[in-house]
Design an enzyme around this catalytic site. Structure first.
Site, short mmCIF file in Angstrom:
data_model
loop_
_atom_site.label_atom_id
_atom_site.label_comp_id
_atom_site.label_asym_id
_atom_site.label_seq_id
_atom_site.Cartn_x
_atom_site.Cartn_y
_atom_site.Cartn_z
N ASP A 1 -4.63 -13.04 2.99
CA ASP A 1 -5.87 -12.56 3.59
C ASP A 1 -7.10 -12.78 2.70
O ASP A 1 -8.21 -12.38 3.07
CB ASP A 1 -5.76 -11.09 4.01
CG ASP A 1 -5.00 -10.23 3.01
OD1 ASP A 1 -4.70 -10.72 1.90
OD2 ASP A 1 -4.70 -9.07 3.35
N HIS B 1 -6.22 -7.34 -0.76
CA HIS B 1 -6.35 -5.91 -1.00
C HIS B 1 -5.60 -5.52 -2.28
O HIS B 1 -4.60 -6.14 -2.62
CB HIS B 1 -5.77 -5.11 0.17
CG HIS B 1 -6.41 -5.42 1.48
ND1 HIS B 1 -5.91 -6.37 2.35
CD2 HIS B 1 -7.52 -4.92 2.06
CE1 HIS B 1 -6.69 -6.44 3.42
NE2 HIS B 1 -7.69 -5.57 3.27
N HIS C 1 0.81 -1.23 0.00
CA HIS C 1 0.00 0.00 0.00
C HIS C 1 0.84 1.28 0.00
O HIS C 1 0.30 2.37 -0.21
CB HIS C 1 -0.94 0.03 1.21
CG HIS C 1 -1.98 -1.03 1.19
ND1 HIS C 1 -2.84 -1.22 0.13
CD2 HIS C 1 -2.31 -1.99 2.11
CE1 HIS C 1 -3.65 -2.23 0.39
NE2 HIS C 1 -3.35 -2.73 1.57
N ASP D 1 -2.53 -10.77 -2.61
CA ASP D 1 -3.14 -10.26 -1.37
C ASP D 1 -4.58 -9.84 -1.68
O ASP D 1 -4.87 -9.40 -2.80
CB ASP D 1 -2.33 -9.06 -0.88
CG ASP D 1 -2.76 -8.56 0.48
OD1 ASP D 1 -2.07 -8.88 1.46
OD2 ASP D 1 -3.78 -7.84 0.56
ZN LIG Z 1 -4.08 -7.40 2.45
#
Ligand SMILES: [Zn+2]
Length: 335
Positions: free
Chosen positions: A245, A160, A122, A158
């Site tokens: 995740d 996200h 991120h 991931d």
């Molecule tokens: Zn994540």
């Protein structure tokens, strides 16, 4: 596998109720103890000059000063302590080790996996966000390009979207960024029509799935979309931004990838790297159920240790099919 690991990454203390805790690495290490063929490598810190090839120097100075002053909340969920600076340099150094070790020919049972934290995907060029300060996989890709790689592909599984990695390389054609992520989750970026800009048009691939996508949907994204696109791109190095995740029992997502599914995805990316003649390395991102994180990661290890994962029986969902059709319209995919 060879796992890059350093104790200093445990010193990044996020407090008692933060999901991105040092217990994540402890759980992974505990689970790997039960498996043979596990080697640990303590890589050196990343060179800050390399970090500032992908991050603004002003931002990195600010991050360093923030830690030197004791840290605190950078934003609502991105926290640092004094030791976070050292942990971040170590985590980025481990990612660089994974890239360089892969390029040096470590594969098969010696395939590198960097187990650093804080995670990275991120972190954008000029800011920390989403638990991330230095974009580890981006620094690793940059290191590879400054060694002898001409093109690097990053596949981010991931749950996200890796907005930071996309941001850093959005206008650069020497890195291909591909992600599968859950619609509606943080940070909200990663739409199908974000495909890169200028010379880099077509080097950014977002598979944004609705909540509930399962292993079959993930494998279809790889088989029909990511793998053909990355084969066409023909990278010298394939880096996996490996978060866990999207697991069906992870507490912060609604995706339904099984533990076995991470094995099947590992098998796919190994085959993909072989087909491209690319080297392959892994960099840890998220994963917040301690048991599911540890079990999924050890399944990745087992695949490189000779385990043949099972394929799911499920059909691809209609929601996933819609996304893959839209990507085919963008020129990604085998349709
Ligand atoms: Zn994540």
């Amino acid at each position: 596998m060879n796992f890059g690991y350093r104790e200093v990454c445990l010193d990044h203390d996020t407090g008692p109720r933060h999901p991105e805790s040092p217990d994540r690495l402890r759980a992974i290490r505990r689970a790997l103890k039960e498996h043979h063929g596990v080697e640990y490598v303590a890589a050196s810190d990343v060179d800050v000059d390399l970090v500032t090839e992908v991050h603004g120097a002003d931002y990195i100075d600010e991050f360093r000063a923030f830690c030197e002053e004791g840290g605190g909340n950078w934003d609502a969920d991105t926290v640092a302590v004094e030791a976070t600076w050292d942990a971040a340099l170590a985590a980025a150094g481990l990612a660089v080790w994974a890239a360089e070790s892969a390029l040096a020919g470590d594969d098969g049972r010696d395939t590198p996996f960097a187990l650093g934290r804080p995670p990275g995907h991120h972190a954008v060029g000029d800011d920390a966000m989403g638990f991330c300060f230095i974009n580890n996989v981006a620094v690793a890709a940059q290191a590879a390009l400054e060694a002898d790689a001409e093109r690097v592909a990053v596949f981010d599984w991931d749950v996200h979207h890796g907005n930071g990695t996309q941001d850093i390389f959005y206008d650069r054609s020497d890195v291909f960024y591909a992600s599968i992520h859950e619609d509606g989750l943080y940070p909200g970026t990663g739409d199908v029509d974000e495909t890169g800009t200028g010379d880099a048009e077509g080097t950014n691939l977002n598979v944004k799935y609705k909540p509930g996508a399962d292993t079959a949907d993930y494998l279809a994204a790889i088989d029909e979309c990511l793998a053909p696109a990355i084969r066409d791109y023909d990278p010298d190095l394939l880096l996996i931004s490996a978060g866990f995740d999207a697991h069906e029992h992870d507490p912060i997502s609604r995706m339904r990838v099984s533990t076995e599914g991470y094995g099947a995805m590992t098998d796919r990316v190994r085959t993909l790297a072989d087909a491209c003649g690319a080297d392959l390395g892994f960099v840890l991102e998220g994963g917040y159920g301690l048991d599911t994180l540890a079990d999924s990661l050890t399944t990745v290890h087992e695949v490189f240790d000779g385990y043949q994962p099972m394929e799911p029986d499920d059909e691809v969902s209609d929601d996933a099919r819609d996304v893959l059709d839209r990507l085919a319209d963008q020129g990604f995919g085998s349709k």
